[in-house]
Design an enzyme around this catalytic site. Structure first.
Site, short mmCIF file in Angstrom:
data_model
loop_
_atom_site.label_atom_id
_atom_site.label_comp_id
_atom_site.label_asym_id
_atom_site.label_seq_id
_atom_site.Cartn_x
_atom_site.Cartn_y
_atom_site.Cartn_z
N SER A 142 -2.98 5.75 10.69
CA SER A 142 -2.14 6.46 9.73
C SER A 142 -1.35 7.56 10.42
O SER A 142 -1.90 8.55 10.89
CB SER A 142 -2.99 7.07 8.62
OG SER A 142 -2.19 7.97 7.88
N HIS A 151 0.12 2.55 9.61
CA HIS A 151 0.00 2.92 8.20
C HIS A 151 0.91 4.12 7.92
O HIS A 151 0.83 5.14 8.59
CB HIS A 151 -1.46 3.28 7.91
CG HIS A 151 -1.78 3.50 6.47
ND1 HIS A 151 -1.98 2.48 5.57
CD2 HIS A 151 -1.95 4.65 5.78
CE1 HIS A 151 -2.26 2.99 4.38
NE2 HIS A 151 -2.25 4.31 4.47
N ASP A 185 2.15 6.71 5.16
CA ASP A 185 1.78 7.32 3.87
C ASP A 185 2.94 8.08 3.26
O ASP A 185 3.33 9.13 3.76
CB ASP A 185 0.63 8.31 4.09
CG ASP A 185 -0.69 7.62 4.33
OD1 ASP A 185 -1.09 6.80 3.49
OD2 ASP A 185 -1.33 7.91 5.37
N MET A 197 4.22 10.28 0.15
CA MET A 197 3.71 11.10 -0.96
C MET A 197 4.85 11.84 -1.62
O MET A 197 5.72 12.38 -0.92
CB MET A 197 2.70 12.11 -0.44
CG MET A 197 1.56 11.50 0.32
SD MET A 197 0.46 12.80 0.89
CE MET A 197 -0.75 11.81 1.78
N HIS A 219 2.13 2.77 2.48
CA HIS A 219 1.25 3.12 1.36
C HIS A 219 1.99 4.12 0.48
O HIS A 219 2.13 5.28 0.84
CB HIS A 219 -0.05 3.73 1.94
CG HIS A 219 -1.02 4.21 0.92
ND1 HIS A 219 -2.09 5.01 1.24
CD2 HIS A 219 -1.11 3.99 -0.42
CE1 HIS A 219 -2.78 5.29 0.14
NE2 HIS A 219 -2.20 4.69 -0.88
N MET A 248 2.25 6.53 -2.31
CA MET A 248 1.54 7.39 -3.26
C MET A 248 2.60 8.12 -4.06
O MET A 248 2.79 9.33 -3.95
CB MET A 248 0.62 8.36 -2.50
CG MET A 248 -0.60 7.65 -1.94
SD MET A 248 -1.43 8.62 -0.67
CE MET A 248 -0.48 8.15 0.75
N MET A 255 -9.22 3.10 -2.02
CA MET A 255 -9.20 4.45 -1.43
C MET A 255 -10.62 4.99 -1.32
O MET A 255 -11.38 4.94 -2.28
CB MET A 255 -8.37 5.41 -2.30
CG MET A 255 -6.87 5.18 -2.27
SD MET A 255 -6.13 5.20 -0.63
CE MET A 255 -6.49 6.88 -0.10
N ASP A 279 -9.14 3.12 3.10
CA ASP A 279 -8.31 4.22 3.60
C ASP A 279 -8.93 5.56 3.20
O ASP A 279 -9.08 5.86 2.01
CB ASP A 279 -6.90 4.07 2.97
CG ASP A 279 -5.93 5.16 3.40
OD1 ASP A 279 -6.26 5.96 4.29
OD2 ASP A 279 -4.81 5.19 2.83
C1 DX5 Z 1 -4.67 9.85 2.25
C2 DX5 Z 1 -3.88 8.83 3.01
C3 DX5 Z 1 -4.57 8.35 4.21
C4 DX5 Z 1 -4.81 9.39 5.28
C5 DX5 Z 1 -6.06 8.98 6.02
O1 DX5 Z 1 -4.08 10.08 1.03
O2 DX5 Z 1 -3.64 7.70 2.18
O3 DX5 Z 1 -3.92 7.21 4.78
O4 DX5 Z 1 -3.77 9.54 6.20
O5 DX5 Z 1 -6.41 10.01 6.89
P1 DX5 Z 1 -7.91 10.14 7.44
O6 DX5 Z 1 -8.22 8.89 8.19
O7 DX5 Z 1 -7.82 11.36 8.30
O8 DX5 Z 1 -8.81 10.33 6.24
ZN ZN Z 2 -2.88 5.85 3.16
#
Ligand code: DX5
Ligand code: ZN
Length: 222
Positions: free
Chosen positions: A7, A32, A34, A36, A65, A67, A136, A174
């Site tokens: 990620s 990955h 992310d 947000m 991903h 969010m 998750m 994740d």
């Molecule tokens: C959290 C993200 C994850 C995050 C994981 O909301 O979706 O992908 O980056 O990070 P670690 O592996 O540090 O928990």
């Molecule tokens: Zn993620």
């Protein structure tokens, strides 16, 4: 097939291009990504311009991903930016089927994610349309959180539910995964592993190797 998806949320953004190249050279299968929006989750990360820009740095598969609230608004733009797999949250939309269809109509793979508090059975109406399910193992929103122990049972239940439906699709996990606990989530039935802080803290190459070693041990045992 076991897949590692580092990620980039935990990357050093000054060195982003180089770090993505290192992730790819170390043999991770996916990156990955992310996204947000500050509404579906409290934090804001990055969006299309950053993805489009790093697309030029690497050919690694982008596992995006989302969010974000009402992901149906942005599927086309994320595909244009370079997404290969798009995972959205069931909790974020009133039209999950339309989102999946949209992703597929653009020739990309569709994943559906649920938060730790959402019953795993809620994915059931959609599973036969999906390429991947993401369970998750932390509340989405931040990297570096601790793995929620109940997630292991949820992964097991999800794999069982998929098998009962005759589906052998990818099951991603994740949040809070490291070389120490990845064996446990593989045992439970996950096969696509996201890890952020466990990979980008220290040597990326060494950290990837440590997880790949657990992958190899698990595959041998099976
Ligand atoms: C959290 C993200 C994850 C995050 C994981 O909301 O979706 O992908 O980056 O990070 P670690 O592996 O540090 O928990
Ligand atoms: Zn993620």
């Amino acid at each position: 097939m076991l897949i590692l998806s580092p990620s980039m949320l935990s990357a050093d953004f000054i060195l982003l291009g180089e770090q993505i190249k290192e992730v790819e050279a170390a043999g991770a299968e996916y990156l990955h990504v992310d996204v947000m929006d500050g509404i579906f989750v409290p934090s804001i990360s990055f969006g299309m311009p950053v993805i489009a820009s790093i697309r030029k740095a690497s050919n690694i598969l982008f596992d995006v991903h989302l969010m974000i609230d009402r992901p149906e608004r942005y599927i086309e733009e994320f595909v244009k930016a370079g997404a290969d797999i798009i995972t959205f949250h069931l909790e974020a939309t009133d039209c999950p089927k339309e989102v999946i269809d949209k992703i597929h109509s653009l020739g990309k793979k569709a994943g559906m994610s649920i938060k730790p508090g959402t019953p795993v059975e809620s994915i059931l109406p959609y599973v036969d349309m999906l390429d991947m399910v993401l369970i998750m193992s932390v509340e989405p929103g931040f990297g570096g959180q601790s793995y929620i122990p109940e997630s292991t049972e949820r992964i097991r239940q999800t794999r069982k539910l998929l098998t009962e439906q005759g589906l052998d699709i990818d099951l991603q996990v994740d949040g809070g995964i490291s070389a120490e606990n990845v064996g446990m989530v593989l045992e439970a039935g996950a096969n696509v592993i996201v890890a952020g802080s466990a990979i980008f803290r220290g040597s990326i190459t060494e950290n990837i190797k440590a997880i790949q070693t657990v992958f190899a041990e698990y595959s041998e045992k099976k």
